[in-house]
Scaffold this motif. Structure first.
Motif, short mmCIF file in Angstrom:
data_model
loop_
_atom_site.label_atom_id
_atom_site.label_comp_id
_atom_site.label_asym_id
_atom_site.label_seq_id
_atom_site.Cartn_x
_atom_site.Cartn_y
_atom_site.Cartn_z
N SER A 126 0.62 -1.11 0.03
CA SER A 126 0.05 0.02 -0.03
C SER A 126 0.93 1.46 -0.11
N ASP A 127 2.07 1.24 0.67
CA ASP A 127 2.77 2.55 0.61
C ASP A 127 4.03 2.23 0.09
N SER A 128 4.26 1.53 -0.96
CA SER A 128 5.62 1.31 -1.51
C SER A 128 5.67 2.09 -2.93
N HIS A 129 5.37 3.71 -2.41
CA HIS A 129 5.41 4.76 -3.73
C HIS A 129 6.84 4.91 -4.36
N HIS A 130 7.89 4.57 -3.36
CA HIS A 130 9.31 4.92 -4.18
C HIS A 130 9.39 3.87 -5.10
N PHE A 131 9.24 2.67 -5.01
CA PHE A 131 9.28 1.66 -5.65
C PHE A 131 8.71 1.67 -6.95
#
Length: 233
Positions: free
Chosen positions: A82-87
């Motif tokens: 849900s919060d792997s925005h960098h990848f």
């Protein structure tokens, strides 16, 4: 006198070179070597290949390493959450390579590297896109895929207790990938919360023998409130 203890994480990671393959232990936040990841971030090595269970989450730890543009390629089982925005941003823009590996295969490929196994067949992934381009054969009437070991230049792992010889004991689920990663890397750097005098560790409780550990760093304990991992840090 053998003494593998370093004064700081920065000292222990000072010689990590650009292009290195780095294994990073942890399952979620359990067993994640935060202090070592932060030291690697400060150290500045680039074009890294990272081997880990996931591709980081939020803005700290492995996610921060990705966000800083230090990772060229990642080998993992769970790249998205849900919060792997960098990848997500890096992958969608073509700035990072991904090798997706089923978790059991990932663990066995790392273990195989430490055990000196040249390759092995597994049914996991057979008949899927993950098997494309790989050697396959039928064994016992079931399809199998040939998989190769994953070796690393450096492994960053986290233990609960250790001594100056590098013998390590882990805390419950924080153990996860640490023991096998330690055997698969040329240089294993372990952070420990407690540094014990020689003879103070129960030999029956030592999971990773010091022969697999080259550097030890004592770090302060951190508390997190992550669901499912509270207290396992």
């Amino acid at each position: 006198m053998i003494n593998k203890v370093h004064d700081s994480a920065a000292e222990a990671l000072a010689d990590v070179s650009d292009g290195s393959t780095v294994m990073i232990g942890g399952f979620g936040t359990a067993g994640l070597p935060d202090a070592l990841i932060e030291a690697l971030l400060d150290q500045g090595a680039r074009e890294l290949t990272v081997v880990s269970n996931n591709a980081g989450n939020g803005d700290a730890g492995l996610a921060a390493l990705l966000g800083a543009g230090r990772v060229r390629r990642i080998i993992c089982s769970f790249p998205r959450q849900s919060d792997s925005h960098h990848f997500d941003a890096l992958y969608r823009s073509g700035k990072i390579e991904l090798e997706l590996v089923p978790q059991g295969n990932l663990a066995e490929r790392i273990r195989a590297a430490g055990a000196g196994i040249g390759a092995f067949y597994t049914p996991t992934g057979y008949g899927t896109q993950l098997a494309q381009g790989k050697e396959c054969r039928i064994i016992g009437g079931r399809g199998h895929v040939l998989e190769y070991p994953i070796h690393a230049d450096v492994a960053l792992i986290k233990a609960e207790r250790g001594d100056r010889w590098g013998n390590l004991c882990y805390r419950m689920s924080a153990r996860n990938f640490g023991p096998i990663m330690a055997t698969a890397a040329k240089t294993t750097v372990a952070s420990v919360h407690e540094l014990i005098e020689l003879g103070g560790l129960d030999p029956e409780a030592v999971v990773t023998p010091g022969i697999f550990v080259q550097r030890v760093v004592q770090v302060a304990r951190r508390r997190t409130g992550g669901a499912g991992f509270k207290g396992a840090v």
